[in-house]
Design a protein around this motif. Structure first.
Motif, PDB file in Angstrom:
ATOM      1  N   ASP A  62       0.820  -1.214   0.000  1.00 48.85           N
ATOM      2  CA  ASP A  62       0.000   0.000   0.000  1.00 48.85           C
ATOM      3  C   ASP A  62       0.857   1.268   0.000  1.00 48.85           C
ATOM      4  OD1 ASP A  62      -2.376  -1.348  -0.131  1.00 48.85           O
ATOM      5  OD2 ASP A  62      -2.874  -1.127   1.989  1.00 48.85           O
ATOM      6  N   ILE A  63       2.006   1.199   0.637  1.00 50.74           N
ATOM      7  CA  ILE A  63       2.881   2.379   0.653  1.00 50.74           C
ATOM      8  C   ILE A  63       3.269   2.769  -0.768  1.00 50.74           C
ATOM      9  CG2 ILE A  63       5.184   3.223   1.296  1.00 50.74           C
ATOM     10  CD1 ILE A  63       4.947   1.551   3.861  1.00 50.74           C
ATOM     11  N   VAL A  64       3.600   1.786  -1.594  1.00 48.77           N
ATOM     12  CA  VAL A  64       4.065   2.098  -2.952  1.00 48.77           C
ATOM     13  C   VAL A  64       2.928   2.210  -3.951  1.00 48.77           C
ATOM     14  CG1 VAL A  64       6.323   1.073  -2.523  1.00 48.77           C
ATOM     15  CG2 VAL A  64       4.506  -0.351  -3.488  1.00 48.77           C
ATOM     16  N   ASP A  65       1.764   1.633  -3.634  1.00 48.63           N
ATOM     17  CA  ASP A  65       0.672   1.608  -4.605  1.00 48.63           C
ATOM     18  C   ASP A  65      -0.326   2.750  -4.460  1.00 48.63           C
ATOM     19  OD1 ASP A  65       1.506  -0.477  -6.109  1.00 48.63           O
ATOM     20  OD2 ASP A  65       0.026  -1.928  -5.383  1.00 48.63           O
ATOM     21  N   THR A 130      10.263   3.629  -8.675  1.00 46.03           N
ATOM     22  CA  THR A 130      10.970   4.268  -9.793  1.00 46.03           C
ATOM     23  C   THR A 130      10.757   3.572 -11.136  1.00 46.03           C
ATOM     24  OG1 THR A 130      12.976   2.983  -9.275  1.00 46.03           O
ATOM     25  CG2 THR A 130      12.795   5.184  -8.299  1.00 46.03           C
ATOM     26  N   VAL A 131      10.493   2.285 -11.131  1.00 45.51           N
ATOM     27  CA  VAL A 131      10.357   1.543 -12.399  1.00 45.51           C
ATOM     28  C   VAL A 131       8.904   1.586 -12.852  1.00 45.51           C
ATOM     29  CG1 VAL A 131      10.687  -0.668 -13.558  1.00 45.51           C
ATOM     30  CG2 VAL A 131      12.268   0.037 -11.740  1.00 45.51           C
ATOM     31  N   THR A 132       8.676   1.999 -14.079  1.00 45.12           N
ATOM     32  CA  THR A 132       7.305   2.152 -14.576  1.00 45.12           C
ATOM     33  C   THR A 132       6.950   1.166 -15.679  1.00 45.12           C
ATOM     34  OG1 THR A 132       8.010   3.864 -16.141  1.00 45.12           O
ATOM     35  CG2 THR A 132       7.226   4.593 -13.964  1.00 45.12           C
ATOM     36  N   ASP A 133       7.928   0.454 -16.212  1.00 45.68           N
ATOM     37  CA  ASP A 133       7.626  -0.588 -17.200  1.00 45.68           C
ATOM     38  C   ASP A 133       8.817  -1.534 -17.302  1.00 45.68           C
ATOM     39  OD1 ASP A 133       9.495   0.856 -18.765  1.00 45.68           O
ATOM     40  OD2 ASP A 133       7.890   1.980 -19.719  1.00 45.68           O
ATOM     41  N   TYR A 134       8.612  -2.623 -18.018  1.00 52.41           N
ATOM     42  CA  TYR A 134       9.613  -3.685 -18.111  1.00 52.41           C
ATOM     43  C   TYR A 134       9.788  -4.060 -19.579  1.00 52.41           C
ATOM     44  CZ  TYR A 134       9.048  -3.830 -13.112  1.00 52.41           C
ATOM     45  OH  TYR A 134       9.015  -3.472 -11.789  1.00 52.41           O
ATOM     46  N   ALA A 135      11.028  -3.985 -20.032  1.00 49.50           N
ATOM     47  CA  ALA A 135      11.299  -4.183 -21.449  1.00 49.50           C
ATOM     48  C   ALA A 135      11.033  -5.619 -21.891  1.00 49.50           C
ATOM     49  CB  ALA A 135      12.749  -3.807 -21.763  1.00 49.50           C
ATOM     50  N   GLU A 190      -5.865  -0.156 -13.661  1.00 52.56           N
ATOM     51  CA  GLU A 190      -5.514   0.524 -12.417  1.00 52.56           C
ATOM     52  C   GLU A 190      -4.011   0.787 -12.341  1.00 52.56           C
ATOM     53  OE1 GLU A 190      -7.041  -1.612  -9.099  1.00 52.56           O
ATOM     54  OE2 GLU A 190      -9.097  -1.630  -9.866  1.00 52.56           O
ATOM     55  N   ASP A 191      -3.212  -0.196 -12.786  1.00 54.96           N
ATOM     56  CA  ASP A 191      -1.765   0.012 -12.774  1.00 54.96           C
ATOM     57  C   ASP A 191      -1.373   1.125 -13.748  1.00 54.96           C
ATOM     58  OD1 ASP A 191      -1.196  -1.927 -10.852  1.00 54.96           O
ATOM     59  OD2 ASP A 191      -1.082  -3.528 -12.332  1.00 54.96           O
ATOM     60  N   LEU A 192      -2.046   1.180 -14.893  1.00 53.87           N
ATOM     61  CA  LEU A 192      -1.765   2.239 -15.853  1.00 53.87           C
ATOM     62  C   LEU A 192      -2.053   3.605 -15.241  1.00 53.87           C
ATOM     63  CD1 LEU A 192      -0.862   2.551 -18.825  1.00 53.87           C
ATOM     64  CD2 LEU A 192      -3.280   2.561 -19.453  1.00 53.87           C
ATOM     65  N   ASP A 193      -3.115   3.682 -14.449  1.00 56.18           N
ATOM     66  CA  ASP A 193      -3.441   4.942 -13.770  1.00 56.18           C
ATOM     67  C   ASP A 193      -2.364   5.335 -12.768  1.00 56.18           C
ATOM     68  OD1 ASP A 193      -5.788   5.033 -15.222  1.00 56.18           O
ATOM     69  OD2 ASP A 193      -7.036   4.251 -13.600  1.00 56.18           O
ATOM     70  N   ARG A 194      -1.637   4.348 -12.263  1.00 54.83           N
ATOM     71  CA  ARG A 194      -0.520   4.632 -11.350  1.00 54.83           C
ATOM     72  C   ARG A 194       0.766   4.938 -12.115  1.00 54.83           C
ATOM     73  NH1 ARG A 194      -2.599  -0.395  -8.749  1.00 54.83           N
ATOM     74  NH2 ARG A 194      -3.820   0.218  -6.919  1.00 54.83           N
ATOM     75  N   GLY A 195       0.692   4.881 -13.430  1.00 54.14           N
ATOM     76  CA  GLY A 195       1.870   5.143 -14.252  1.00 54.14           C
ATOM     77  C   GLY A 195       2.707   3.925 -14.541  1.00 54.14           C
ATOM     78  N   ARG A 196       2.172   2.730 -14.297  1.00 51.86           N
ATOM     79  CA  ARG A 196       2.954   1.509 -14.456  1.00 51.86           C
ATOM     80  C   ARG A 196       2.320   0.563 -15.464  1.00 51.86           C
ATOM     81  NH1 ARG A 196       2.764   0.287  -8.127  1.00 51.86           N
ATOM     82  NH2 ARG A 196       3.745   2.183  -7.333  1.00 51.86           N
ATOM     83  N   VAL A 197       3.180  -0.206 -16.136  1.00 56.12           N
ATOM     84  CA  VAL A 197       2.738  -1.302 -17.006  1.00 56.12           C
ATOM     85  C   VAL A 197       3.549  -2.526 -16.618  1.00 56.12           C
ATOM     86  CG1 VAL A 197       2.536  -2.184 -19.356  1.00 56.12           C
ATOM     87  CG2 VAL A 197       2.131   0.248 -18.897  1.00 56.12           C
ATOM     88  N   TYR A 198       2.877  -3.555 -16.159  1.00 59.27           N
ATOM     89  CA  TYR A 198       3.546  -4.781 -15.720  1.00 59.27           C
ATOM     90  C   TYR A 198       3.462  -5.882 -16.774  1.00 59.27           C
ATOM     91  CZ  TYR A 198       3.718  -2.922 -10.918  1.00 59.27           C
ATOM     92  OH  TYR A 198       3.960  -2.173  -9.800  1.00 59.27           O
ATOM     93  N   ALA A 212       0.872   3.990 -25.127  1.00 66.08           N
ATOM     94  CA  ALA A 212      -0.070   4.978 -25.655  1.00 66.08           C
ATOM     95  C   ALA A 212      -1.384   4.330 -26.067  1.00 66.08           C
ATOM     96  CB  ALA A 212       0.554   5.710 -26.839  1.00 66.08           C
ATOM     97  N   LEU A 213      -1.313   3.152 -26.662  1.00 69.31           N
ATOM     98  CA  LEU A 213      -2.545   2.464 -27.065  1.00 69.31           C
ATOM     99  C   LEU A 213      -3.324   1.993 -25.843  1.00 69.31           C
ATOM    100  CD1 LEU A 213      -4.305   1.405 -29.370  1.00 69.31           C
ATOM    101  CD2 LEU A 213      -2.962  -0.722 -29.319  1.00 69.31           C
ATOM    102  N   LEU A 214      -2.629   1.484 -24.840  1.00 73.81           N
ATOM    103  CA  LEU A 214      -3.304   1.095 -23.606  1.00 73.81           C
ATOM    104  C   LEU A 214      -3.982   2.299 -22.963  1.00 73.81           C
ATOM    105  CD1 LEU A 214      -0.568  -1.246 -22.016  1.00 73.81           C
ATOM    106  CD2 LEU A 214      -2.683  -1.965 -23.132  1.00 73.81           C
ATOM    107  N   ARG A 215      -3.275   3.431 -22.955  1.00 78.48           N
ATOM    108  CA  ARG A 215      -3.843   4.640 -22.370  1.00 78.48           C
ATOM    109  C   ARG A 215      -5.090   5.096 -23.139  1.00 78.48           C
ATOM    110  NH1 ARG A 215      -3.729   6.142 -17.539  1.00 78.48           N
ATOM    111  NH2 ARG A 215      -5.941   6.205 -17.953  1.00 78.48           N
TER     112      ARG A 215
END
Length: 306
Positions: A62-65, A130-135, A190-198, A212-215
């Motif tokens: 919860d602290i990070v999310d 700090t990490v917002t997506d994974y290559a 919900e993760d996209l709203d937090r700025g993240r893509v897992y 961009a397409l997900l957004r």
């Protein structure tokens, strides 16, 4: 069964420690509906430890999310560092003045849980700052090890095994990963709203999908065939990890199998619902209905008592 009876069954009698475990149970009850329901299938003596493990994980997560609660990234980073400091000190001292960490430390001691699992967990939680997506999936797997695989490994000593523990560990880790991959699919929006893509960027790109397409799909509520195909591949991967985890249920102590089998079925059902929704997880959040959860729980409870 009341929390007092669970604590008595576990041999937890110190009033301060009892209150610490009660706090963890509250966190589990509020935030972990599926896990909390499944935990009721465990022996009473096992439940406080599971609540402590889940309560700590939920607190840190919860602290990070909770990125929309007014705290700045710097404040969340400082709060996570403070938790980490308290955990390190507690592992040295054997106790803590924080109730959640106090219960966690007691559980670690009672069940001989590897302290390294908690260091790995904290490392992955720090990545969320700090990490917002994974290559690639390899990059994501490093995060998932600490955020999910180690959760299965933490809980395994509490559940007990019918085989040498080391033999059951790969399946326990796989089940934690399967649950996490399911969460990623359910929570894409919900993760996209937090700025993240897992979801691995290269695998999305293979279907013509990017952030961009997900957004766009999230903002407009409109589906896209490219997204559906990309998510179908991710569902297939999650199902393959569930298959790796499945033999582990039979490796558990018999008293623990109904609990884990119930969580396995309920979380696996989320993948069914994603498919039934034609992979539309950006305009809504699929959930297993309360009725479905209760039916699965009742069947497991009957099987346990038979």
């Amino acid at each position: 069964m009341s929390v007092e009876r669970e604590l008595d069954a576990a041999g937890i009698v110190d009033p301060v420690l009892c209150n610490a475990y009660r706090r963890c149970r509250e966190l589990n009850a509020v935030h972990g509906r599926t896990y909390y329901l499944a935990t009721k299938l465990l022996r009473p003596a096992q439940r406080p430890a599971v609540h402590a493990l889940y309560g700590f994980a939920r607190w840190v997560d919860d602290i990070v999310d909770e990125v929309h609660d007014g705290r700045t990234p710097e404040q969340r980073a400082a709060e996570l560092s403070e938790v980490e400091r308290r955990l390190r000190a507690g592992l040295v001292d054997g106790t803590s003045d924080d109730p959640v960490i106090m219960a966690l430390l007691d559980t670690i001691r009672r069940y001989g849980i590897d302290e390294g699992h908690f260091r790995d967990f904290m490392a992955s939680m720090r990545m969320d700052l700090t990490v917002t997506d994974y290559a690639t999936y390899g990059d994501l797997a490093r995060y998932v090890h600490g955020s999910a695989a180690v959760i299965g490994l933490q809980v395994l000593p509490v559940l007990g095994t019918s085989v040498p523990r080391a033999e059951a560990e790969p399946a326990a880790a796989a089940l934690g990963i399967a649950f996490q991959l399911t969460n990623f699919l359910r929570d894409v929006g919900e993760d996209l709203d937090r700025g993240r893509v897992y979801l691995p960027a290269d695998e999305l790109a293979a279907h013509g999908v990017d952030r961009a397409l997900l957004r766009w799909s999230r903002d407009t509520g409109r589906a896209d065939a490219r997204i559906r195909r990309a998510l179908a591949d991710q569902v297939a991967r999650a199902r393959a990890v569930y298959a790796q985890a499945a033999p582990g249920v039979g490796m558990l102590a018999p008293r623990s199998r109904p609990c884990v089998a119930t969580a396995y079925r309920l979380y696996g059902r989320i993948l069914d619902l994603i498919e039934e929704a034609d992979y539309d997880v950006l305009s809504r959040r699929v959930v297993v209905s309360t009725g479905r959860r209760l039916v699965v729980f009742a069947r497991a409870a009957l099987a346990r008592s038979a």
